[in-house]
Write a protein that holds these residues in place. Structure first.
Motif, PDB file in Angstrom:
ATOM      1  N   PRO B 166       0.828  -1.204   0.000  1.00 35.51           N
ATOM      2  CA  PRO B 166       0.000   0.000   0.000  1.00 35.51           C
ATOM      3  C   PRO B 166       0.868   1.262   0.000  1.00 35.51           C
ATOM      4  O   PRO B 166       1.983   1.258   0.494  1.00 35.51           O
ATOM      5  N   TRP B 167       0.327   2.299  -0.536  1.00 32.52           N
ATOM      6  CA  TRP B 167       1.039   3.576  -0.497  1.00 32.52           C
ATOM      7  C   TRP B 167       0.032   4.701  -0.627  1.00 32.52           C
ATOM      8  O   TRP B 167      -1.115   4.495  -1.018  1.00 32.52           O
ATOM      9  N   VAL B 168       0.460   5.879  -0.296  1.00 32.73           N
ATOM     10  CA  VAL B 168      -0.369   7.069  -0.461  1.00 32.73           C
ATOM     11  C   VAL B 168       0.428   8.090  -1.243  1.00 32.73           C
ATOM     12  O   VAL B 168       1.650   8.009  -1.320  1.00 32.73           O
ATOM     13  N   TRP B 169      -0.261   9.001  -1.800  1.00 36.54           N
ATOM     14  CA  TRP B 169       0.451  10.026  -2.586  1.00 36.54           C
ATOM     15  C   TRP B 169      -0.407  11.265  -2.719  1.00 36.54           C
ATOM     16  O   TRP B 169      -1.629  11.237  -2.553  1.00 36.54           O
ATOM     17  N   THR B 170       0.243  12.377  -3.022  1.00 36.24           N
ATOM     18  CA  THR B 170      -0.478  13.569  -3.437  1.00 36.24           C
ATOM     19  C   THR B 170      -0.399  13.586  -4.955  1.00 36.24           C
ATOM     20  O   THR B 170       0.558  13.091  -5.525  1.00 36.24           O
ATOM     21  N   ASP B 171      -1.369  14.161  -5.568  1.00 37.40           N
ATOM     22  CA  ASP B 171      -1.339  14.134  -7.023  1.00 37.40           C
ATOM     23  C   ASP B 171      -0.446  15.256  -7.541  1.00 37.40           C
ATOM     24  O   ASP B 171      -0.924  16.281  -8.020  1.00 37.40           O
ATOM     25  N   ASP B 172       0.838  15.018  -7.431  1.00 34.44           N
ATOM     26  CA  ASP B 172       1.809  16.035  -7.814  1.00 34.44           C
ATOM     27  C   ASP B 172       1.738  16.371  -9.290  1.00 34.44           C
ATOM     28  O   ASP B 172       1.951  17.508  -9.697  1.00 34.44           O
ATOM     29  N   ARG B 173       1.435  15.373 -10.072  1.00 32.72           N
ATOM     30  CA  ARG B 173       1.368  15.586 -11.507  1.00 32.72           C
ATOM     31  C   ARG B 173       0.274  16.595 -11.838  1.00 32.72           C
ATOM     32  O   ARG B 173       0.498  17.580 -12.525  1.00 32.72           O
ATOM     33  N   GLU B 174      -0.883  16.331 -11.286  1.00 33.98           N
ATOM     34  CA  GLU B 174      -2.018  17.217 -11.481  1.00 33.98           C
ATOM     35  C   GLU B 174      -1.706  18.622 -10.969  1.00 33.98           C
ATOM     36  O   GLU B 174      -2.029  19.622 -11.615  1.00 33.98           O
ATOM     37  N   TYR B 177       0.565  20.382 -13.265  1.00 34.37           N
ATOM     38  CA  TYR B 177      -0.202  20.673 -14.470  1.00 34.37           C
ATOM     39  C   TYR B 177      -1.021  21.948 -14.271  1.00 34.37           C
ATOM     40  O   TYR B 177      -0.990  22.877 -15.086  1.00 34.37           O
ATOM     41  N   GLU B 178      -1.718  22.004 -13.155  1.00 35.20           N
ATOM     42  CA  GLU B 178      -2.551  23.171 -12.818  1.00 35.20           C
ATOM     43  C   GLU B 178      -1.729  24.449 -12.780  1.00 35.20           C
ATOM     44  O   GLU B 178      -2.110  25.474 -13.346  1.00 35.20           O
ATOM     45  N   ALA B 179      -0.619  24.375 -12.073  1.00 33.24           N
ATOM     46  CA  ALA B 179       0.203  25.567 -11.893  1.00 33.24           C
ATOM     47  C   ALA B 179       0.729  26.051 -13.245  1.00 33.24           C
ATOM     48  O   ALA B 179       0.727  27.254 -13.535  1.00 33.24           O
ATOM     49  N   SER B 204      10.199  13.039 -12.709  1.00 34.89           N
ATOM     50  CA  SER B 204       9.289  13.022 -11.573  1.00 34.89           C
ATOM     51  C   SER B 204       7.874  13.402 -12.003  1.00 34.89           C
ATOM     52  O   SER B 204       7.638  13.897 -13.103  1.00 34.89           O
ATOM     53  N   ALA B 205       6.951  13.191 -11.106  1.00 32.90           N
ATOM     54  CA  ALA B 205       5.552  13.502 -11.393  1.00 32.90           C
ATOM     55  C   ALA B 205       5.368  14.987 -11.653  1.00 32.90           C
ATOM     56  O   ALA B 205       4.628  15.396 -12.549  1.00 32.90           O
ATOM     57  N   ARG B 206       6.073  15.775 -10.855  1.00 30.45           N
ATOM     58  CA  ARG B 206       5.929  17.214 -11.029  1.00 30.45           C
ATOM     59  C   ARG B 206       6.438  17.629 -12.402  1.00 30.45           C
ATOM     60  O   ARG B 206       5.789  18.408 -13.108  1.00 30.45           O
ATOM     61  N   THR B 207       7.577  17.109 -12.748  1.00 30.10           N
ATOM     62  CA  THR B 207       8.119  17.424 -14.065  1.00 30.10           C
ATOM     63  C   THR B 207       7.145  16.977 -15.156  1.00 30.10           C
ATOM     64  O   THR B 207       6.907  17.693 -16.139  1.00 30.10           O
ATOM     65  N   TRP B 210       4.114  19.323 -15.541  1.00 23.42           N
ATOM     66  CA  TRP B 210       4.543  20.576 -16.162  1.00 23.42           C
ATOM     67  C   TRP B 210       4.676  20.366 -17.677  1.00 23.42           C
ATOM     68  O   TRP B 210       4.159  21.131 -18.480  1.00 23.42           O
ATOM     69  N   ARG B 211       5.358  19.283 -18.019  1.00 17.63           N
ATOM     70  CA  ARG B 211       5.618  19.009 -19.429  1.00 17.63           C
ATOM     71  C   ARG B 211       4.311  18.796 -20.198  1.00 17.63           C
ATOM     72  O   ARG B 211       4.126  19.283 -21.321  1.00 17.63           O
ATOM     73  N   GLN B 212       3.421  18.084 -19.579  1.00 16.62           N
ATOM     74  CA  GLN B 212       2.159  17.790 -20.246  1.00 16.62           C
ATOM     75  C   GLN B 212       1.378  19.073 -20.558  1.00 16.62           C
ATOM     76  O   GLN B 212       0.829  19.242 -21.644  1.00 16.62           O
ATOM     77  N   ALA B 213       1.369  19.975 -19.574  1.00 16.02           N
ATOM     78  CA  ALA B 213       0.653  21.231 -19.782  1.00 16.02           C
ATOM     79  C   ALA B 213       1.248  22.003 -20.951  1.00 16.02           C
ATOM     80  O   ALA B 213       0.527  22.582 -21.775  1.00 16.02           O
ATOM     81  N   LEU B 214       2.586  22.005 -21.008  1.00 19.92           N
ATOM     82  CA  LEU B 214       3.243  22.716 -22.109  1.00 19.92           C
ATOM     83  C   LEU B 214       2.869  22.081 -23.444  1.00 19.92           C
ATOM     84  O   LEU B 214       2.565  22.760 -24.427  1.00 19.92           O
ATOM     85  N   LYS B 215       2.911  20.758 -23.439  1.00 22.90           N
ATOM     86  CA  LYS B 215       2.649  20.037 -24.669  1.00 22.90           C
ATOM     87  C   LYS B 215       1.238  20.323 -25.172  1.00 22.90           C
ATOM     88  O   LYS B 215       1.030  20.680 -26.342  1.00 22.90           O
ATOM     89  N   GLU B 216       0.283  20.200 -24.283  1.00 20.12           N
ATOM     90  CA  GLU B 216      -1.109  20.449 -24.679  1.00 20.12           C
ATOM     91  C   GLU B 216      -1.300  21.846 -25.219  1.00 20.12           C
ATOM     92  O   GLU B 216      -2.128  22.076 -26.102  1.00 20.12           O
ATOM     93  N   ALA B 217      -0.539  22.792 -24.674  1.00 18.27           N
ATOM     94  CA  ALA B 217      -0.685  24.177 -25.118  1.00 18.27           C
ATOM     95  C   ALA B 217       0.163  24.467 -26.357  1.00 18.27           C
ATOM     96  O   ALA B 217       0.139  25.571 -26.888  1.00 18.27           O
TER      97      ALA B 217
END
Lengths: 343, 343
Positions: B166-174, B177-179, B204-207, B210-217
């Motif tokens: 089991p593990w827990v996480w914050t949705d760093d990717r999301e 992306y938002e930021a 990393s998830a944060r990276t 970020w990358r996904q947001a750039l790509k989509e835009a």
DNA sequence: GCTCCTTGTGTGACCGGTCACATTCATGCG
DNA sequence: CGCATGAATGTGACCGGTCACACAAGGAGC
């Protein structure tokens, strides 16, 4: 290597003994480094230990011998820089001595709640380190039963714990004195003070040092402004101070408070250090990078934590390496936020 | 009340039994709330317990029953805001469940050192919570023996621990992306990124967010600048970015990094948010009071810690209150440090 | 040759609880 | 009335170590 595979329940010393063809007591001697064990026997036992992947149970050790090799840190907070650093220091030293570190947070300063928490912590066995910088911590220190070994991390040696117990401290009084002198030496007529919540009924060490410096300089002694621990408290205090044009220098009980004050001054349009000088306390990691960077007093919290552990370690084991108190001297760090008053 | 005075060695259940005129087993039944004890007997036992000041030994309990009622948090750091807050959350939840909390710091990311520390932590009994946001933590999670109950606090669900744990996480990717979307929506052509040290070989998830947001835009994707954890790393990264006039928006892996970047931009004479927008990550307590106050993404670290404990608690006791994952949604907090690009 | 001490090892009790099972006594029921 | 049933309580073993003491073998001293 444990090639045999399935280590169901972890091996006990009797399992090892059987595997090595000796008695469990001999195994005990080997793991405790007892001198009178024939080298060849020792070898065999060690081999068995290795093969079975034996690890001595800390629980059983504690029960049978009373030695717990554990300390619990009692604190009201784990996130503020000073507290967290003390904890880190304790952990470092404890790890080096193969001690386990427990942590127990005093959520409320309520007498009964504190007593309950202290009991729980004491039940864990081992010693206690109580961070008594705040009312909750001070109460906790008082509530520790006499038979439990404890070291207090206190604000000042002038307010010793009730009984004759060891404690460590940073010289907050001296530190506040230094910082105040610095501001006065820049030419400020007086220095205002935003206080952290006091741990005692009496004035705190920091307040004392500040007051003493003012007195010696013959400067007016304004009433300290009561803050909290965080930036929000500093902000509130700063707003009041910003309204008074006579205020040209402010000393804060910690760097977070100073941050709030800085912000409030900025919002009020009073430039720092052009119109007002601000100094903090603790030298938190971010203080050097603020704009303006913060003049502050650096305190060695990590070292304080290490000392606290060393002291407790000495109490718990008579191998008392009671290292001579290396009480670190607070160090004034002058940065951009302090300067001469407007002329 | 223990008026009789000297409580030498703390009373055991046999002492209580003798005082109450029953067998030790009956005492055991009373303290465990076993149903079949005559009320009058229970009463007598409770009176004896009270009089002798009996407290059940956690050590003996652990040895005899196996239940340890303790968790150890393994972490590479105790002072950074995110880590400290997770620890605080764990402690809160553990205290509520009457569990003891141990802490064990991974000083080095060295394979052997990590393994040794994990062993020590596992020896303490109870469960483990490993904060695996960094290389040391990830290694530690891998090194935990299969039979030890453990919950990982990981960066992203996309990179699960090796086994089925089991593990827990914050949705760093999301969150990233938002930021990034926020900055892009203000009109910036692209967003630069100052990264925290990655926990994995992969990005990393944060990276990733970020990358996904750039790509989509359809925005250009600059190379992430490698930072460290603290403001010093941000400062170094910021100096590089400040030299490039094309840089108008910077996202940072955490608020401390952002602080360093802010400082570097200030030193380079590039106003924020006039010329450059900066966003952080985590919403540390001081971020709201910086000048300019920091746009950031708030993550519920304390809640994360509580969830981690709840999950572990469920594993340790089959009274599995495996509360449905209340994974908190990251919340964008827009403040002064972000604005439209210079026209 | 005998005692005496040292070295190396084993035995039994114990730390303070829990667990599985035995025992006692009062009931319910066929 | 006899016996199964359940409530209330006690007994012994055990968890995995340590501690105090007993004991066998070998060498020194008389």
């Amino acid at each position: 290597m444990n090639v045999t595979g399935h280590t169901r329940s972890p091996a006990s010393i009797r399992d090892v003994a059987a595997a090595a063809g000796v008695s469990y007591q001999t195994v005990s001697r080997v793991i405790n480094g007892h001198p009178s064990v024939k080298p060849s026997t020792r070898e065999r036992v060690l081999a068995a230990i290795d093969e079975l992947g034996f690890r001595r149970s800390a629980t059983a050790l504690a029960l049978a011998s009373g030695r717990t090799r554990a300390v619990t840190v009692l604190t009201a907070n784990t996130t503020h820089y000073g507290y967290a650093s003390i904890l880190q220091g304790v952990e470092e030293a404890a790890r080096a001595a193969s001690y386990a570190v427990g942590i127990s947070v005093l959520e409320s300063a309520d007498e009964a709640a504190v007593a309950a928490e202290v009991q729980r912590a004491a039940d864990a066995g081992g010693g206690l380190i109580v961070i008594a910088y705040d009312p909750a911590g001070v109460r906790a220190l008082d509530a520790v039963p006499a038979e439990v070994p404890v070291v207090g991390v206190v604000e000042t040696p002038a307010s010793p714990p009730g009984e004759n117990r060891p404690w460590v401290w940073t010289d907050d009084r001296e530190a506040a004195y230094e910082a105040t002198r610095h501001l006065l030496s820049l030419g400020h007529e007086t220095v205002h003070y935003v206080a952290i919540p006091s741990s005692t009924r009496r004035t705190s060490a920091r307040t004392g040092g500040w007051r003493q410096a003012l007195k010696e300089a013959g400067a007016p002694q304004p009433r300290p402004v009561q803050g909290s621990w965080g930036p929000a408290g500093g902000h509130a205090a700063g707003r009041k101070l910003a309204k008074d044009p006579a205020v040209t220098a402010v000393l804060c009980g910690n760097d977070d408070l100073a941050l709030g004050v800085l912000r409030a001054l900025h919002e009020a349009g009073r430039p720092v250090p052009g119109e007002v000088s601000v100094a903090g306390f603790d030298d938190a990691p971010h203080s050097a990078y603020l704009t303006p960077s913060l003049t502050t007093v650096r305190l060695d919290f990590t070292g304080l934590g290490r000392s606290a552990f060393a002291l407790l370690h000495g109490v718990l084991e008579e191998s008392a390496q009671v290292a001579p108190h290396p009480v670190s001297v607070p160090e004034l760090v002058v940065r951009e936020s302090s300067g001469p008053p407007p002329s």
